[in-house]
Design an enzyme around this catalytic site. Structure first.
Site, PDB file in Angstrom:
ATOM      1  N   SER A   1       0.851  -1.186   0.000  1.00 49.27           N
ATOM      2  CA  SER A   1       0.000   0.000   0.000  1.00 49.27           C
ATOM      3  C   SER A   1       0.885   1.233   0.000  1.00 49.27           C
ATOM      4  O   SER A   1       2.118   1.138   0.056  1.00 49.27           O
ATOM      5  CB  SER A   1      -0.901   0.009   1.227  1.00 49.27           C
ATOM      6  OG  SER A   1      -0.122   0.359   2.361  1.00 49.27           O
ATOM      7  N   LYS A   2       0.238   2.371  -0.037  1.00 47.81           N
ATOM      8  CA  LYS A   2       0.911   3.673  -0.019  1.00 47.81           C
ATOM      9  C   LYS A   2       2.012   3.761   1.033  1.00 47.81           C
ATOM     10  O   LYS A   2       3.031   4.391   0.820  1.00 47.81           O
ATOM     11  CB  LYS A   2      -0.119   4.767   0.286  1.00 47.81           C
ATOM     12  CG  LYS A   2      -0.849   5.240  -0.926  1.00 47.81           C
ATOM     13  CD  LYS A   2      -0.255   6.565  -1.375  1.00 47.81           C
ATOM     14  CE  LYS A   2      -0.215   6.738  -2.871  1.00 47.81           C
ATOM     15  NZ  LYS A   2       0.860   6.116  -3.559  1.00 47.81           N
TER      16      LYS A   2
END
Ligand code: GLU
Length: 487
Positions: A251-252
């Site tokens: 994820s980010k």
């Protein structure tokens, strides 16, 4: 068997590593088997779908150089390839399921209605099937209240469902663990993912469904829908998850994840394709480097792993360097040009002199460049003033301002002469000068480097001075001398 593989993104956000991995695997399966690769836009979630995300699909794959054989933009015999243009089909098959008693109307009110989204995300709705066995008379009272019904699928209450998965083998689910009676048609007249996906995969004669493992809970439900419609399900291929190095889903938090972020960070599409193709697939336990053309031949589903893949940014960076070094000077010139333009160092289109200097600088950076984005950082001094520095930056360790000043004054004519001589000749001259000052060559070159580039890290100095030209190089040494004198 005619291999037909689709990539079926929902345009509800930017293309990220996971989606692109699914697309690339599908593309390579199609290419390596002589099959067809299809793009289908799954935009049935009208609230979350948007044009920007659709455009991002096109931009991402055009940057990667991946083309589908059928899709909204190129057409094909199985279109339309956008789900929002296929509503009549879904209505027709929902009706068929209703007629056969495999689906029923449910008059869930807003609070009762567990959103299709939650179901789609596999969270399970815990839905109590309250309308499943309700009499028509009783249903009529809801109908009369003006509630728009949804259509729900009747999941069998017992028994189990089995499907074959190329990666996982035989998978069996107890029907009681299948999402209870999920919505097929929403009250807005749009289908949910489950119905549209099944109808389209069947009508488009998809042979292999490649998608991420998070869709596994939906597979038994889909198989039940296929069977209720009298169809054979395609082969499933649920691809291993992509994790960050901490073992959590990528994820980010781990770094860039959207593809266009990688593009603006200066990755080459060749490196991304090579790296992403290895996320859950290997050819043997040694080989790391695969061009797109290699993968179009060598890729096979048999070698997809079950275990999660770990996204290693360091390794991608290394691969990017490998591909940067493989480019011809002209290709690297073209690749760094937009970054130089964006930084304001080179005009669009480049002026003749800018093009000459940039092309000349390519061999100086090709060996060391990790990302294209670093090109303006390394080369900016050739197109404008050197980065700002202070007098103390000019001083080599253990040398005073006076000593540095006399060094710079002495080397000024040598610097001016650099463009006329070879690297070896230059090195010899600077070396004897260093001997005269009884210091190391490095102590001599360091203040010159700062004066010329404004930075301690730069492309090779003689090559840089050569590109800058005698006049500017001498001026920069002079400016450094003045700065020290003013102290
Ligand atoms: N539209 C779904 C997604 O965006 C596709 C899942 C599938 O391939 O079945 O993930």
């Amino acid at each position: 068997m005619n291999v037909r593989v689709r990539y079926a993104p929902s345009p509800t956000g930017l293309q990220h590593i996971g989606g692109v991995r699914t697309a690339l695997f599908g593309y390579f399966v199609a290419r390596s088997t002589g099959g067809r690769f299809i793009l289908r836009i799954e935009d049935t979630d009208r609230e979350r779908s948007d044009e920007k995300s659709v455009q991002d699909i096109y931009d991402t794959f055009s940057w990667l150089g991946i083309q589908w054989d059928e899709g909204p933009d190129v057409g094909g015999d199985y279109g339309p390839y956008v789900q929002s243009e296929r509503s009549d089909l879904y209505r027709e098959y929902a009706q068929k399921l209703l007629d056969n008693g495999d689906a029923y109307y449910a008059y869930d009110t807003a609070e009762e209605l567990i959103t299709a989204r939650e179901e789609q995300e596999g969270k399970g709705s815990g839905y109590d099937r309250r309308f499943r066995d309700m009499s028509e008379d009783e249903k009529a009272t809801y109908h009369n209240r003006g509630i728009q019904p949804v259509v729900r699928f009747k999941v069998p209450l017992d028994g189990s469902t089995t499907f074959h998965d190329s990666v996982l083998g035989e998978v069996t689910w107890a029907n009681e663990d299948v999402n209870p009676d999920p919505v097929l048609m929403k009250s807005d007249g749009y289908p949910t993912y489950h119905l549209a996906n099944v109808v389209d995969d069947h009508l488009m004669e998809i042979s292999h469904i490649l998608r991420a493992q998070e869709w596994i809970p939906s597979a038994p439900l889909h198989v039940l829908i296929y069977r209720a419609l009298g169809w054979e399900p395609p082969e499933f291929c649920h691809l291993p998850m992509v994790m960050g190095e901490d073992g959590k889903k990528l994820s980010k938090r781990h770094g860039a994840t959207s593809l266009l972020e990688f593009r603006s960070a200066g990755y080459l599409p060749e490196a991304i394709i090579n790296y992403v193709a290895r996320l859950g697939w290997s050819y043997d336990d040694k080989r790391e480097i695969f061009s797109k053309a290699d993968l179009e031949q060598l890729f096979s589903l048999e070698k997809v792993n079950k275990a999660p893949a770990v996204f290693d940014y360091k390794k991608l960076e290394w691969l990017n360097g490998v591909y940067i070094r493989e480019l011809s000077s002209d290709a690297l010139f073209a690749a760094v040009l937009p970054f130089m333009q964006e930084a304001g160092f080179v005009s669009a289109p480049p002026a003749e002199d800018e093009a000459r200097v940039l092309l000349g600088a390519i061999p100086l950076i090709q060996e060391r460049l990790k990302y294209l984005k670093d090109a303006p950082i390394l080369l900016g001094f050739l197109f404008g003033e050197p980065a700002a520095y202070g007098p103390e930056d000019l001083l080599p360790k253990k040398l005073s301002a006076e000593e540095t000043l006399s060094i710079l004054t002495a080397v000024k004519p040598l610097v001016g002469a650099v463009p006329g001589l070879s690297d070896e000749e230059n090195e010899q001259k600077f070396r004897s000068m260093a001997d005269e000052f009884d210091t190391k060559l490095g102590n001599l070159l360091m203040p010159i480097r700062i004066a010329i580039t404004g930075s301690r890290v730069s492309p090779p100095l003689f090559g840089s001075i050569r590109l800058l030209g005698e006049e500017s190089a001498t001026e920069r040494i002079e400016a450094a001398i003045q700065l020290l004198e003013s102290q």
